[in-house]
Design an enzyme around this catalytic site. Structure first.
Site, mmCIF file in Angstrom:
data_model
loop_
_atom_site.group_PDB
_atom_site.id
_atom_site.type_symbol
_atom_site.label_atom_id
_atom_site.label_comp_id
_atom_site.label_asym_id
_atom_site.label_seq_id
_atom_site.Cartn_x
_atom_site.Cartn_y
_atom_site.Cartn_z
ATOM 1 N N GLY A 139 -74.145 -3.562 -60.243
ATOM 2 C CA GLY A 139 -73.812 -3.060 -61.565
ATOM 3 C C GLY A 139 -72.480 -3.562 -62.092
ATOM 4 N N CYS A 140 -71.749 -2.670 -62.762
ATOM 5 C CA CYS A 140 -70.483 -3.047 -63.404
ATOM 6 C C CYS A 140 -69.448 -3.543 -62.409
ATOM 7 C CB CYS A 140 -69.918 -1.852 -64.174
ATOM 8 S SG CYS A 140 -70.901 -1.348 -65.603
ATOM 9 N N ALA A 141 -69.530 -3.115 -61.158
ATOM 10 C CA ALA A 141 -68.558 -3.527 -60.147
ATOM 11 C C ALA A 141 -68.776 -4.949 -59.666
ATOM 12 C CB ALA A 141 -68.603 -2.579 -58.959
ATOM 13 N N ALA A 142 -69.911 -5.557 -59.998
ATOM 14 C CA ALA A 142 -70.292 -6.833 -59.396
ATOM 15 C C ALA A 142 -69.408 -8.001 -59.810
ATOM 16 C CB ALA A 142 -71.751 -7.156 -59.730
#
Length: 350
Positions: free
Chosen positions: A141-144
């Site tokens: 997700g956004c952390a990738a």
């Protein structure tokens, strides 16, 4: 040290379709106001996000029609492949490296599924060698944008001199749902956009910046804060209202732990470069990290111009931060499903 990994280049790409926030607000009102009684209250989010425009995979009219898995994933494969090509080509050109010199490609994406994977579909057109190592990663997700870059860094560090290409591609807009009369879905129509970014890494070379350390923190009992629910229509967003409060309460100790494992402390960081998840999240990050209000200025510029594109967004921020001039040590930080925090420290190359 000759085995330190350097970022050689960074390039970004966006779809050609642009949605102004005012047009998104008008369209959402027309589609939802008669069917969702809380829409009038939630409609304020279109102004409070600080977003002016977003780039999306399809024209605005496409989102006014119902779509299922087949046409959503057909759109994903088409647009994500093109964004990959543009971002990767830009990064390789800036690094002065040909595609056949790439030894490994790490690709992150959590907003669509393609098998064969994106880099395999583009191998011939890009000019990758037949022995290239491919690492497609889904679900971060956004952390990738940070955790995927950390994976690419480890790949580069393990083989000094090898060229590693890291690509983050997200088409968040393809998850917009007409059938989801929920607060998270309405917020998604106001917040998320599409984009891609690519980085070229190599150990033992000079570069734009040195990747000093990497680390993650997985918060216990937090699975419901962010993610996808999956049904016959496609992805449906899970986004807890408590996310900013959770970040403000728990993030500082998590980041301190990540840095401590690298022999660093929060006071060693001259500038945090953060994924701009939204206006409230940015305010929570400033509070949690004890930053002056408004310190995350580049983050606010990026979200105003592009919205939250999930994983590549932090790399859009990094590109502008590099252009503005990095301090001695920076920390790249992003939050994502899990719920998790990912952090990379960067050292300016003398």
């Amino acid at each position: 040290m000759t085995d330190t990994v350097k970022l050689l280049s960074l390039a970004v790409a966006t779809p050609d379709n642009i949605i102004l926030q005012t047009d998104a607000a008008e369209t959402a009102s027309r589609l939802f106001s008669d069917r969702f009684q809380d829409f009038k209250y939630l409609a304020r989010v279109f102004e409070s996000t600080g977003i002016r425009k977003r780039h999306v995979a399809r024209p605005l009219s496409w989102f006014e029609e119902p779509h299922g898995w087949e046409d959503r994933m057909a759109a994903y494969t088409e647009v994500a492949t093109e964004l990959f090509r543009r971002a990767a080509t830009g990064a390789l050109q800036r690094a002065g490296i040909e595609a056949h010199q790439v030894d490994c490609v790490v690709t992150v994406s959590s907003t669509g599924l393609a098998t064969p994977s994106l880099e395999a579909r583009l191998a011939g057109k890009m000019g990758f060698r037949c022995d290239i190592e491919r690492v497609p990663v889904f679900g971060l997700g956004c952390a990738a944008g940070v955790s995927g870059l950390a994976i690419a860094t480890k790949m580069a560090k393990s083989r000094p001199g090898a060229v590693v290409l890291f690509v983050a591609i997200e088409l968040c807009s393809l998850a917009f749902r007409l059938d989801e009369l929920t607060r998270p879905n309405i917020i998604a129509t106001a917040l998320f956009g599409d984009g891609g970014a690519a980085c070229v890494l190599r150990a033992g070379e000079s570069g734009v910046v040195e990747i000093e350390s990497t680390g993650e923190h997985l918060f216990p009992d937090s699975l419901g804060i962010m993610g996808w629910k999956i049904d016959d229509t496609g992805f449906g967003i899970i986004l807890e209202q408590s996310l900013p409060v959770f970040a403000e309460t728990h993030l500082r100790s998590a980041v301190a732990g990540i840095l401590d494992r690298a022999g660093l402390s929060l006071s060693d960081i001259d500038r945090f470069i953060c994924h701009p998840g939204g206006a409230k999240v940015l305010a929570a990050l400033e509070s949690a990290l004890h930053l002056d209000e408004g310190s995350l200025d580049i983050e606010r510029e990026v979200i105003a111009d592009y919205g939250n594109m999930s994983s590549p967004t932090v790399l859009f921020v990094l590109e502008r931060a590099i252009a503005a001039g990095l301090p001695r040590r920076s920390a790249l930080l992003a939050l994502g499903p899990g719920f998790s925090a990912s952090c990379i420290t960067l050292k300016r190359v003398a």
